[in-house]
Design a protein around this motif. Sequence first.
Motif, short mmCIF file in Angstrom:
data_model
loop_
_atom_site.label_atom_id
_atom_site.label_comp_id
_atom_site.label_asym_id
_atom_site.label_seq_id
_atom_site.Cartn_x
_atom_site.Cartn_y
_atom_site.Cartn_z
N CYS A 131 18.36 1.32 -33.69
CA CYS A 131 19.64 2.01 -33.52
C CYS A 131 20.29 1.41 -32.28
O CYS A 131 19.76 1.54 -31.18
CB CYS A 131 19.45 3.52 -33.34
SG CYS A 131 21.02 4.37 -33.06
N ASN A 132 21.41 0.76 -32.47
CA ASN A 132 22.07 0.09 -31.35
C ASN A 132 22.89 1.03 -30.46
O ASN A 132 23.36 0.62 -29.42
CB ASN A 132 22.95 -1.05 -31.84
CG ASN A 132 22.13 -2.24 -32.27
OD1 ASN A 132 20.93 -2.32 -32.00
ND2 ASN A 132 22.76 -3.18 -32.93
N CYS A 133 23.07 2.28 -30.88
CA CYS A 133 23.86 3.20 -30.03
C CYS A 133 23.23 3.36 -28.66
O CYS A 133 23.91 3.26 -27.65
CB CYS A 133 23.99 4.57 -30.70
SG CYS A 133 25.23 4.62 -32.00
N HIS A 134 21.93 3.63 -28.62
CA HIS A 134 21.28 3.86 -27.34
C HIS A 134 19.94 3.15 -27.22
O HIS A 134 19.18 3.41 -26.30
CB HIS A 134 21.11 5.36 -27.08
CG HIS A 134 22.42 6.08 -27.10
ND1 HIS A 134 22.83 6.83 -28.18
CD2 HIS A 134 23.43 6.12 -26.20
CE1 HIS A 134 24.04 7.31 -27.93
NE2 HIS A 134 24.42 6.90 -26.75
N GLY A 135 19.59 2.27 -28.18
CA GLY A 135 18.40 1.45 -28.06
C GLY A 135 17.13 2.01 -28.65
O GLY A 135 16.06 1.46 -28.41
N SER A 136 17.20 3.07 -29.42
CA SER A 136 15.97 3.61 -30.03
C SER A 136 15.46 2.64 -31.10
O SER A 136 16.24 1.97 -31.77
CB SER A 136 16.23 4.97 -30.67
OG SER A 136 16.53 5.92 -29.69
N VAL A 137 14.13 2.58 -31.24
CA VAL A 137 13.48 1.78 -32.26
C VAL A 137 12.44 2.67 -32.93
O VAL A 137 11.74 3.42 -32.26
CB VAL A 137 12.81 0.52 -31.67
CG1 VAL A 137 12.14 -0.31 -32.76
CG2 VAL A 137 13.81 -0.32 -30.89
N PHE A 138 12.35 2.58 -34.26
CA PHE A 138 11.44 3.42 -35.04
C PHE A 138 10.46 2.56 -35.82
O PHE A 138 10.80 1.45 -36.26
CB PHE A 138 12.24 4.30 -36.02
CG PHE A 138 13.22 5.21 -35.33
CD1 PHE A 138 12.84 6.48 -34.93
CD2 PHE A 138 14.51 4.79 -35.05
CE1 PHE A 138 13.74 7.33 -34.29
CE2 PHE A 138 15.42 5.62 -34.41
CZ PHE A 138 15.03 6.90 -34.04
N SER A 139 9.26 3.08 -36.04
CA SER A 139 8.20 2.39 -36.76
C SER A 139 8.57 2.17 -38.22
O SER A 139 9.10 3.08 -38.88
CB SER A 139 6.91 3.22 -36.67
OG SER A 139 5.96 2.79 -37.62
N LEU A 140 8.23 0.99 -38.75
CA LEU A 140 8.42 0.70 -40.18
C LEU A 140 7.48 1.54 -41.02
O LEU A 140 7.78 1.86 -42.17
CB LEU A 140 8.13 -0.78 -40.46
CG LEU A 140 8.99 -1.83 -39.78
CD1 LEU A 140 8.45 -3.22 -40.08
CD2 LEU A 140 10.43 -1.71 -40.21
N GLU A 141 6.34 1.91 -40.47
CA GLU A 141 5.28 2.62 -41.20
C GLU A 141 5.56 4.10 -41.39
O GLU A 141 5.45 4.63 -42.49
CB GLU A 141 3.95 2.45 -40.44
CG GLU A 141 2.78 3.17 -41.04
CD GLU A 141 2.29 2.54 -42.33
OE1 GLU A 141 1.85 3.30 -43.21
OE2 GLU A 141 2.34 1.32 -42.46
N ASP A 142 5.95 4.79 -40.30
CA ASP A 142 6.07 6.25 -40.39
C ASP A 142 7.37 6.80 -39.78
O ASP A 142 7.55 8.01 -39.73
CB ASP A 142 4.87 6.92 -39.74
CG ASP A 142 4.65 6.50 -38.29
OD1 ASP A 142 5.54 5.87 -37.69
OD2 ASP A 142 3.56 6.81 -37.76
N GLY A 143 8.26 5.93 -39.32
CA GLY A 143 9.53 6.39 -38.77
C GLY A 143 9.44 6.98 -37.38
O GLY A 143 10.44 7.45 -36.84
N GLU A 144 8.25 6.97 -36.78
CA GLU A 144 8.08 7.50 -35.42
C GLU A 144 8.79 6.59 -34.42
O GLU A 144 8.81 5.38 -34.57
CB GLU A 144 6.59 7.57 -35.05
CG GLU A 144 5.81 8.65 -35.76
CD GLU A 144 6.13 10.05 -35.27
OE1 GLU A 144 6.52 10.22 -34.09
OE2 GLU A 144 5.97 10.98 -36.08
N PRO A 145 9.39 7.18 -33.38
CA PRO A 145 10.04 6.33 -32.38
C PRO A 145 9.02 5.52 -31.59
O PRO A 145 7.99 6.06 -31.17
CB PRO A 145 10.76 7.34 -31.48
CG PRO A 145 10.10 8.65 -31.72
CD PRO A 145 9.51 8.60 -33.09
N THR A 146 9.29 4.23 -31.43
CA THR A 146 8.43 3.37 -30.63
C THR A 146 9.10 3.02 -29.31
O THR A 146 8.44 2.60 -28.38
CB THR A 146 8.07 2.07 -31.39
OG1 THR A 146 9.28 1.39 -31.75
CG2 THR A 146 7.26 2.40 -32.64
#
Length: 169
Positions: A131-146
């Motif tokens: 997500c480029n709005c604020h830099g969040s990145v989520f796991s491909l496997e379970d959607g958890e934020p990394t």
Amino acid sequence: MTEPTPQTPPTQFAPLTRRRLTALAGAGVAVPLLAACGSDDAATDAGGSSSPSESASSSGASSAAPTEGGSSAAAGGLTTTADIEVEGGAIFPDEKVVVTQPTAGEFRCFSNICTHQGCPVTSVDSDGIHCNCHGSVFSLEDGEPTEGPASSPLETVEITVSGDQISLA
């Protein structure tokens, strides 16, 4: 007769107070943040149409074309398994989902809306869903934020994989 008293010329600017300085500093931070959260809907060419991946979604017609490579799925399906790269994925803005393939033959689907402040995610690669709005990145496997600031996972969306077709359940 009394002599006139000299007057101080009026100032053009109000004196800088702590309150005004704080307000100016807040505006200096707020404007770039609001611009970063803005929509790119106004970014169109002179003919009034947007880029190919945006034109299908802005026309109101449902499109099966992902924003990250690949071709359209057959009628009724979201996409094909061949369109989703291993350790990658594709975003489907019309359906508001992102489909990933963390390992060969394993497909996952999540909401494409970031849990931090509701921006749509913008890209998928081997590092995750970004997500480029604020830099969040989520796991491909379970959607958890990394990577934050998001602290909640992307919402899981049920899909069906039948042969080479991936469909929303």
